[in-house]
Design a protein around this motif. Structure first.
Motif, PDB file in Angstrom:
ATOM      1  N   ILE A  13       2.346   1.881  -3.481  1.00  0.00           N
ATOM      2  CA  ILE A  13       1.335   2.384  -4.416  1.00  0.00           C
ATOM      3  C   ILE A  13       0.980   3.835  -4.097  1.00  0.00           C
ATOM      4  O   ILE A  13       0.938   4.694  -4.979  1.00  0.00           O
ATOM      5  N   ASP A  14       0.727   4.127  -2.817  1.00  0.00           N
ATOM      6  CA  ASP A  14       0.299   5.475  -2.435  1.00  0.00           C
ATOM      7  C   ASP A  14       1.394   6.508  -2.696  1.00  0.00           C
ATOM      8  O   ASP A  14       1.097   7.672  -2.998  1.00  0.00           O
ATOM      9  N   ALA A  15       2.654   6.098  -2.588  1.00  0.00           N
ATOM     10  CA  ALA A  15       3.765   7.021  -2.833  1.00  0.00           C
ATOM     11  C   ALA A  15       4.014   7.251  -4.321  1.00  0.00           C
ATOM     12  O   ALA A  15       4.805   8.117  -4.697  1.00  0.00           O
TER      13      ALA A  15
ATOM     14  N   TYR B  67      -8.904  -2.147  -1.607  1.00  0.00           N
ATOM     15  CA  TYR B  67      -8.007  -1.409  -0.717  1.00  0.00           C
ATOM     16  C   TYR B  67      -6.728  -1.013  -1.452  1.00  0.00           C
ATOM     17  O   TYR B  67      -6.225   0.109  -1.298  1.00  0.00           O
TER      18      TYR B  67
ATOM     19  N   SER C 239      -9.472   2.378 -12.294  1.00  0.00           N
ATOM     20  CA  SER C 239      -8.135   2.931 -12.543  1.00  0.00           C
ATOM     21  C   SER C 239      -7.498   2.389 -13.816  1.00  0.00           C
ATOM     22  O   SER C 239      -6.497   2.921 -14.286  1.00  0.00           O
TER      23      SER C 239
ATOM     24  N   LYS D  47       0.828  -1.204   0.000  1.00  0.00           N
ATOM     25  CA  LYS D  47       0.000   0.000   0.000  1.00  0.00           C
ATOM     26  C   LYS D  47       0.863   1.254   0.000  1.00  0.00           C
ATOM     27  O   LYS D  47       0.570   2.230  -0.709  1.00  0.00           O
ATOM     28  N   SER D  48       1.950   1.247   0.760  1.00  0.00           N
ATOM     29  CA  SER D  48       2.815   2.427   0.827  1.00  0.00           C
ATOM     30  C   SER D  48       3.516   2.675  -0.508  1.00  0.00           C
ATOM     31  O   SER D  48       3.675   3.827  -0.927  1.00  0.00           O
TER      32      SER D  48
END
Length: 336
Positions: free
Chosen positions: A137-139, A185, A217, A134-135
């Motif tokens: 992807i979010d970054a 998520y 997406s 998740k980190s």
């Protein structure tokens, strides 16, 4: 600061995981445990300290609990959750929200009318492996073009209750629900889905699933889940593919990723991390208590839980009717 007075309804294994975590949080007082088998309640209460015991939800209400953890079998969640919300109590309910659409509707209506906070226990979101994905992807370090996920249960028939839909709601509700939750998520709203499924070794409707998802997406993902393949490592895995980039998990133990063609493959190993932390249980409990204390959003609130319930039902519908489902339209119709 007044402590959150918490009662536990259902005294099985997962209840003990949560009580171990909550017992270390100085914002919490564990005041009671109820289970239809009072000896089970007494056994768990003894590990807590001063908690009272009972056999019904009303026994917990009489202890003036603020919050109830519902840790009963899958198909028994709806009635106690609705009862708690109708009383204005906060609820942490272990997965699943419900095992049919009507149950999810009842809980959503009760939550919308209640002063209590509802949260669904989806600990895999906060497992260290998935938190790392998740980190990335979010970054913006990893933009998922496609992905494949798999989760196999080694032996559906041992213990026998795991193949009994009257207790679990079906294989996806018992075992694969975490991977299904991780889809949105990690990758955002689902556009369409299709599922092919069969029953291979059990009397359950389905115990072997292959699924295809498209996302708003543009990401495309597959998910394969088998109930009878053995426990060969890694029986749980996610692989994500981006532009010259790949990230993959090996159960909850390791993440490997490379973010450019010429970049070193990085490995993070979590085998030494305590189970409750590594598996995300500790973080989900901390976030839930944070929400109660600070008045913020719970980690997996009613809207997320309801959307997941819709998704599980849609996957089964696709398998039964051999059709693609426009899930984005279904969510717009049901939630708005």
């Amino acid at each position: 600061m007044d402590k959150q007075r918490i009662g536990i309804f259902g005294a099985g294994y997962i209840a003990s995981v949560h009580t171990d975590i909550l017992g270390q949080d100085d914002r919490v007082e564990l005041v009671g445990v109820a289970d239809m088998v009072e000896a089970n309640a007494a056994r768990l209460a003894a590990s807590i300290g001063n908690a009272r015991t009972g056999t019904t939800l009303d026994d917990l209400f009489r202890l003036d609990v603020d919050t109830v953890y519902i840790t009963t079998p899958n198909t028994t969640h709806v009635d106690p959750v609705v009862a708690c919300l109708n009383e204005g109590r906060n609820v942490f309910c272990e997965k699943p929200m419900a095992t049919d659409l009507d149950g999810g509707d009842h809980i959503r209506e009760a939550a919308q009318a209640s002063s209590g906070v509802y949260n669904l226990g989806m600990n895999r979101r906060y497992a260290w492996t998935h938190a790392k994905l998740k980190s990335l992807i979010d970054a913006g370090d990893l933009a998922p073009y496609s992905a494949q996920l798999k989760l196999n249960r080694g032996e559906l028939l041992r213990p026998a209750w795991t193949a009994d839909p009257t207790k679990t709601g079906g294989f996806l509700y018992e075992t694969t629900i975490h991977q299904i939750d991780l889809l949105q998520y990690l990758f955002g709203p689902i556009a369409t889905l299709r599922c092919a499924a069969r029953s291979a070794i059990s009397n359950a409707e389905f115990d072997d699933f292959s699924m295809l998802f498209t996302f708003e997406s543009g990401t495309v993902a597959t998910l394969s889940s088998s109930a009878h393949s053995g426990w060969s490592f890694p029986f749980e895995r996610i692989e994500i593919y981006g532009r010259y980039a790949t990230a993959m998990t090996e159960e909850l133990e390791r993440v490997r990723y490379a973010l450019d063609l010429d970049q070193t493959v990085h490995t993070e190993d979590y085998t030494h991390i305590a189970f409750a932390e590594k598996g995300g249980y500790a973080k989900e409990d901390r976030l839930f208590i944070d929400a109660l204390v600070d008045g913020g959003r719970p980690p997996v609130g009613i809207d997320d839980a309801y959307a997941l319930n819709l998704l599980l039902a849609a996957i089964y519908e696709s398998a039964r009717e051999n059709k693609e489902i426009d899930f984005a339209e279904r969510v717009r119709t049901a939630i708005g």
